[in-house]
Scaffold this active site. Structure first.
Site, short mmCIF file in Angstrom:
data_model
loop_
_atom_site.label_atom_id
_atom_site.label_comp_id
_atom_site.label_asym_id
_atom_site.label_seq_id
_atom_site.Cartn_x
_atom_site.Cartn_y
_atom_site.Cartn_z
N ASP A 181 0.83 -1.21 0.00
CA ASP A 181 0.00 0.00 0.00
C ASP A 181 0.87 1.26 0.00
O ASP A 181 2.07 1.20 0.23
CB ASP A 181 -0.95 0.00 1.21
N ASN A 240 -7.80 -2.52 14.01
CA ASN A 240 -9.18 -2.82 13.63
C ASN A 240 -9.26 -4.03 12.70
O ASN A 240 -10.28 -4.27 12.07
CB ASN A 240 -9.82 -1.60 12.96
N HIS A 292 -7.34 -4.51 9.99
CA HIS A 292 -7.03 -4.28 8.56
C HIS A 292 -5.74 -4.98 8.16
O HIS A 292 -4.84 -5.20 8.97
CB HIS A 292 -7.02 -2.78 8.20
N GLU A 304 -9.64 -1.68 5.06
CA GLU A 304 -10.34 -1.35 6.30
C GLU A 304 -11.61 -2.20 6.44
O GLU A 304 -12.11 -2.72 5.43
CB GLU A 304 -10.73 0.13 6.28
C1 GLP Z 1 -0.46 0.30 8.59
C2 GLP Z 1 -0.11 -0.43 7.30
C3 GLP Z 1 -0.27 -1.92 7.45
C4 GLP Z 1 0.35 -2.36 8.75
C5 GLP Z 1 -0.44 -1.80 9.90
C6 GLP Z 1 0.14 -2.15 11.26
O1 GLP Z 1 -1.66 0.98 8.56
N1 GLP Z 1 -0.84 0.01 6.15
O2 GLP Z 1 0.30 -2.57 6.34
O3 GLP Z 1 0.33 -3.76 8.84
O4 GLP Z 1 -0.57 -0.41 9.79
O5 GLP Z 1 1.20 -1.31 11.59
P1 GLP Z 1 2.19 -1.58 12.78
O6 GLP Z 1 3.02 -2.73 12.38
O7 GLP Z 1 3.00 -0.30 12.89
O8 GLP Z 1 1.37 -1.82 13.97
#
Ligand code: GLP
Length: 240
Positions: A67, A136, A138, A143
């Site tokens: 992404d 959440n 995702h 989402e």
């Molecule tokens: C972001 C990214 C995801 C990631 C998630 C968790 O929003 N788009 O790909 O897995 O958050 O992030 P973190 O590893 O910092 O908790």
């Protein structure tokens, strides 16, 4: 879905990096799907260590990132492209012509999304997709919603995601829109490795593993994938 509960984030990084390194040693032109966020950083450090020791060569690996935020130049330090360049691609010796990103600058985002999917197919599909998970539920930037997405698309980020990611922005406000691979693209990967650590992920992990398969928890779709391993610390696993 296999679950591995490990004691430390370092142990998780060691396990996950071993799977990735074995893949690349066996197939130097592997196609890998990468994620941003804090969860994979220690794994990326292990990959860099292996490159520095000369025990792996990433120069023929093709990559697709999950992404990207809309409206950020790749040179913007907040972009996911910049994150990957710093945290992995430059120090581990990836070849930039093999690196693929959804362009958050594209005016015709539908064309960009279609082309991304076609390019993944042209490269033979993703051998291993690395994932984190949002609080959440995702994955990528898929989402919670009323239906599972299939291919890449533009998404409006949930407030909880903006709040969780605000720490990466000095002004506290991430872009509201992003481009992301769809759940269908993620499920098409031959193997999936998901990392989640810390108490803040415990509810999402429970919903992903024990809950119904529902687009209200996008990660629950992984229950239908034939080769997914989830790497957790005890805090993230506490509600299982
Ligand atoms: C972001 C990214 C995801 C990631 C998630 C968790 O929003 N788009 O790909 O897995 O958050 O992030 P973190 O590893 O910092 O908790």
């Amino acid at each position: 879905m296999r679950i591995e509960i490990l004691e430390t984030t370092q142990e998780i990084a060691t396990r996950v990096s071993e799977v990735l390194l074995q893949q690349v040693r066996q197939k130097p032109d592997s196609v890998l799907g990468f994620a941003t966020g804090s969860s994979p950083i220690e794994t990326y450090q292990k990959l860099i260590e292996a490159k520095k020791k000369g025990t792996v060569d990433f120069s023929r690996v093709t990559t697709f990132n999950l992404d990207e935020y809309c409206g950020l130049e790749p040179t913007d330090p907040h972009s996911y492209y910049a994150f990957m360049r710093e945290q992995l691609f430059a120090p581990a010796g990836f070849c930039y012509e093999n690196v693929h990103f959804l362009s958050g600058l594209a005016e015709d985002h539908e064309a960009i999304c279609r082309a991304y999917r076609e390019e993944i197919a042209r490269c033979g599909g993703i051998d291993i997709q690395l994932l984190g998970i949002g609080r959440n539920g995702h994955i990528g930037f898929n989402e919670p919603s009323d239906s599972f997405s299939d291919g890449p698309f533009m998404v409006q980020l949930a407030q909880s995601t903006l709040d969780a990611n605000a720490r990466f922005f000095e002004n506290g406000t991430p872009p509201r829109y992003a481009l992301t691979m769809g759940v269908g693209d993620i499920l098409a990967a031959k193997k999936i490795l998901l990392i989640a650590t810390g108490e803040s992920k415990a509810r999402a992990i429970r919903a992903m593993v024990r809950g119904d398969v529902t687009p209200q928890c996008p990660a629950s779709a992984l229950q239908n994938h034939p080769d997914t391993t989830v790497y957790l610390d005890r805090a993230a696993a506490q509600l299982l």
